[in-house]
Design an enzyme around this catalytic site. Structure first.
Site, PDB file in Angstrom:
ATOM      1  N   ASP A   1      54.460 -35.890  -9.007  1.00 41.99           N
ATOM      2  CA  ASP A   1      55.032 -36.677 -10.100  1.00 41.99           C
ATOM      3  C   ASP A   1      54.455 -36.301 -11.460  1.00 41.99           C
ATOM      4  O   ASP A   1      54.926 -36.779 -12.487  1.00 41.99           O
ATOM      5  CB  ASP A   1      54.788 -38.179  -9.860  1.00 41.99           C
ATOM      6  CG  ASP A   1      55.468 -38.679  -8.602  1.00 41.99           C
ATOM      7  OD1 ASP A   1      56.555 -38.161  -8.259  1.00 41.99           O
ATOM      8  OD2 ASP A   1      54.907 -39.575  -7.949  1.00 41.99           O
ATOM      9  N   CYS A   2      53.431 -35.448 -11.477  1.00 36.96           N
ATOM     10  CA  CYS A   2      52.733 -35.085 -12.705  1.00 36.96           C
ATOM     11  C   CYS A   2      53.198 -33.721 -13.202  1.00 36.96           C
ATOM     12  O   CYS A   2      53.103 -32.718 -12.486  1.00 36.96           O
ATOM     13  CB  CYS A   2      51.224 -35.058 -12.429  1.00 36.96           C
ATOM     14  SG  CYS A   2      50.230 -34.410 -13.783  1.00 36.96           S
ATOM     15  N   GLY A   3      53.673 -33.657 -14.434  1.00 37.41           N
ATOM     16  CA  GLY A   3      54.148 -32.407 -15.007  1.00 37.41           C
ATOM     17  C   GLY A   3      53.057 -31.352 -15.101  1.00 37.41           C
ATOM     18  O   GLY A   3      53.300 -30.176 -14.810  1.00 37.41           O
TER      19      GLY A   3
END
Length: 115
Positions: A10-12
């Site tokens: 979920d983390c860019g």
């Protein structure tokens, strides 16, 4: 070269770091989604030591319950580690480990230091 990333899809920044690893020739990549396979306290201690970081420096304050848990002001490293082992969302991300060391890859290009 072996590389392990503690990854949050979920983390860019985590996704960008993983892309760098996947695009680097000769990397044998292990991906640990730490929300599914949480850190042990011992692993956190080792990662932070090898990265030259204190638990406070590796504490994710944005988008985590760090403030509500009283970790931002006054909590010592042991308390922060205990909470991180219980709630991996408290660990800043992503961490990458290779034979050349460990880095907290924020920004993602920091991973190149250990490739």
């Amino acid at each position: 070269m072996k590389a392990t990333i503690w990854h949050n899809p979920d983390c860019g920044t985590s996704r960008k770091t993983m892309a760098i690893l996947q695009e680097t020739p000769g990397i044998n990549l292990t991906v640990i989604e730490y929300k599914k396979t949480p850190f042990t306290r011992e692993k956190l201690e080792q990662l932070f030591r090898d990265a030259g970081l204190s638990p406070r420096e590796a504490l994710r304050t944005r988008g985590s319950p760090a403030e509500e848990l009283g970790l931002i002001d006054g909590a010592d490293g042991d308390r922060i580690l205990d909470e991180m082992a219980k709630q991996p969302i408290l660990v800043e991300r992503p961490f990458v480990e290779t034979d050349k060391g460990v880095r907290l890859c924020r920004p993602q290009d920091k991973v190149r230091e250990i490739l």
